[in-house]
Design an enzyme around this catalytic site. Structure first.
Site, PDB file in Angstrom:
ATOM      1  N   GLU A  21      15.105  58.074  24.044  1.00 38.85           N
ATOM      2  CA  GLU A  21      14.133  57.132  23.489  1.00 38.85           C
ATOM      3  C   GLU A  21      13.796  56.073  24.534  1.00 38.85           C
ATOM      4  O   GLU A  21      14.491  55.904  25.533  1.00 38.85           O
ATOM      5  CB  GLU A  21      14.694  56.431  22.234  1.00 38.85           C
ATOM      6  CG  GLU A  21      14.770  57.292  21.004  1.00 38.85           C
ATOM      7  CD  GLU A  21      15.025  56.482  19.747  1.00 38.85           C
ATOM      8  OE1 GLU A  21      14.489  56.865  18.707  1.00 38.85           O
ATOM      9  OE2 GLU A  21      15.754  55.462  19.809  1.00 38.85           O
ATOM     10  N   ASP A  64      13.581  47.385  18.354  1.00 41.55           N
ATOM     11  CA  ASP A  64      13.147  47.494  19.747  1.00 41.55           C
ATOM     12  C   ASP A  64      12.082  46.475  20.143  1.00 41.55           C
ATOM     13  O   ASP A  64      11.084  46.295  19.430  1.00 41.55           O
ATOM     14  CB  ASP A  64      12.555  48.879  20.001  1.00 41.55           C
ATOM     15  CG  ASP A  64      13.485  50.008  19.611  1.00 41.55           C
ATOM     16  OD1 ASP A  64      14.605  49.734  19.154  1.00 41.55           O
ATOM     17  OD2 ASP A  64      13.078  51.171  19.760  1.00 41.55           O
TER      18      ASP A  64
END
Length: 536
Positions: free
Chosen positions: A220, A43
């Site tokens: 998320e 990420d």
């Protein structure tokens, strides 16, 4: 991610200061997309523009090419294209691993971490306890030297919850209420919380947003941002807020993806507009954890309406990321995308995403193909730099390998069952970007794109997005960006994108137009080779 890493090795990691170019032994290395020189990344984190630099922090394993030992890697760029990799910014320690989060510029030193003369950058991230049972909370670190070194706050954590999994804070300054706002998720409850703070240390719960869906798994990586309106707006109030959250199921690709909600945020509560169907940021399998940059320079800083928003994502999928055939690096970022919103006929807001205009600076000479019609045919397209470009007294044009291309194309009519482009064509290999007239969809088919992750039944499935039928008045337009193993297909004005990874043989470099079982009219075909975005 919810896994807890094992104890750190005793060796010291090393981090190179520049991205490595693709080589014969590393044929999948992209030229224009960011990759770390080595090891695992996932990420994007802490995206911010600060003192003339765009910062890209990212989930990073300093010790290997598989997920683990999560720390924050770091790179900077003057233009979002040319990246220089820096040493690890915030490393895991014996207490916590460093999970996803954001960075803000505390210009007025409200946190007290800096001074009026030297205000800090403050990172707000999830600390995951390095014990078998895990446990997550929000923590702080600060930098007084333009993000080069970071000090963790002695009183961490600053925000906890009565659940084990609680993560991925996105923090921004809300000018109307003169306070920081944090969006953070309770993954298993499929719920986002909004908290407020005046000093980044003490946080108060404002509200919650939840929209439970059957079969969509955990939440998320939230983001909440205000989008500029395509074509401009008469008033700042016309600009919508967009809440994005990544979900672990329910995406059209069969895997993970970024879900969008448009609505209004008043500084306390986000209220989504009614929706008839889910909206997705990307219809491909490989666009996850998108995050927007903070403090992006604006053309007119005095204009209260948002004028420019930019984000990028991890161009990968949790399901098979660890199996991909890259070395010594593993994982890449999408190209940064400019964002806008527009109202469409049914009254809903639609996200528009477009590649940065600056990407054109990496283009080589153009090849233009005249408008023509194919009927049950396949046509090879010569690449820029082929012998056909040679002129007796003209400049020398470097040959192009077909691995990194920027392609623009319009389809003005089609009776064919399928038509479009075949990329990276080789011996029994081709990736198809096509239009299926029977279903009314644009699709990417990577079933013959080379490497297939072992045991993954979904990887080779075709990924579609519905589009209007093309006509001379309203042609179907594509912008196709191919960069070694990465493919991003922008449709129309950017109202839909399909992002995929492919891993063909190095020798598979052909390009073709095709029309199956009927005819298709193509126009405005232009293509450029893309040069490597070397670090600056």
């Amino acid at each position: 991610m919810t896994r807890v890493p094992t104890a750190a090795p005793t060796t010291t990691p090393t981090t190179a200061l520049a991205a490595a170019p693709a080589t014969a032994s590393d044929p999948h290395r992209p030229r224009c997309h960011f990759t770390a020189q080595k090891n695992w990344i996932n990420d994007p984190n802490g995206l911010i523009w600060h003192q003339g630099e765009y910062h890209l922090f990212f989930q990073y394993n300093p010790y290997g090419d598989q997920w683990g030992h999560m720390s924050w890697g770091h790179a900077v760029s003057p233009d979002l294209l040319h990246w220089t990799e820096l040493p690890v910014a915030i490393a895991e320690d014996e207490r916590v691993s460093i999970y996803s989060g954001s960075v803000v510029s505390d210009r007025h030193n409200r946190s007290g971490f800096g001074t009026a003369e030297n205000p800090p950058l403050v990172a707000i991230y999830t600390g995951c306890l390095r014990v078998p049972e895990g446990g997550q909370a929000q923590e702080l670190a600060y930098s007084l030297d333009r993000g080069r070194t970071w000090t963790q706050y002695a009183r961490n954590p600053v925000l906890t919850a009565p659940v084990k999994d609680f993560r991925d804070p996105k923090v921004f300054w809300h000018a109307a209420t003169e306070r920081w706002v944090m969006a953070v998720v309770l993954p298993d409850a499929r719920k986002a919380q909004f908290h407020a703070s005046t000093d980044l240390k003490t946080w108060t719960l404002l509200s919650e947003f939840e929209a439970p869906f059957e079969g969509q798994g955990i939440w998320e990586c939230p983001d909440l941002l205000r989008l500029p309106v395509a074509g401009g707006a008469d008033a700042a109030e016309a600009a919508p807020w967009c809440f994005k959250v990544d979900v672990f199921g329910g995406h059209p690709s069969g895997g993970t993806g970024a879900r969008l909600f448009f609505g209004h945020f008043d500084g306390t509560r986000f209220v989504a507009e009614p929706e008839a169907a889910p909206q997705w940021a990307d219809f491909g399998a490989d666009f996850y954890a998108a995050l927007s940059w903070s403090d992006v320079p604006q053309p007119d800083p005095d204009d209260p309406a948002p004028q420019r928003a930019v984000w990028l994502a991890w161009m990968n999928c949790h399901r098979y990321a660890k199996h991909l055939p890259t070395s010594p690096w593993r994982g890449a970022m999408s190209l940064p995308r400019e964002l806008q919103a527009r109202r469409v006929a049914d009254g809903r807001w639609q996200l528009l995403q477009r590649p940065l205009p600056a990407l054109a600076g990496l283009r080589g000479p153009v090849r233009t193909v005249a408008a023509h019609t194919l009927r049950d045919q396949v046509r090879d397209i010569l690449l820029p730099g082929s012998d056909a470009d040679a002129q007796p007294d003209g400049p020398v044009v470097d040959p192009v390998d077909g691995h990194a291309l920027d392609i623009e194309l319009a389809i003005t009519a089609s009776t064919a069952s399928r038509c479009g482009l075949r990329l990276r064509v080789g011996a029994d290999e081709a990736t198809v970007v096509g239009y299926d007239a029977a279903l009314g969809v644009v699709f990417v088919d990577r079933s013959r794109s080379g490497f297939l992750p072992p045991g993954d039944a979904l990887y080779a499935q075709r990924h579609d997005v519905a589009v209007p039928a093309p006509s001379a008045d309203l042609p179907l337009r594509w912008r196709v960006l191919l960069d070694a193993c990465l493919l991003e297909v922008f449709i129309g004005d950017g109202e839909a994108v399909i992002s995929e990874q492919i891993f063909p043989a190095a020798s598979s470099s052909g390009l073709q137009l095709f029309a199956d079982n009927g005819s298709a009219a193509f126009s405005d075909l232009r293509l450029w080779a893309l040069r490597a975005a070397s670090p600056r």
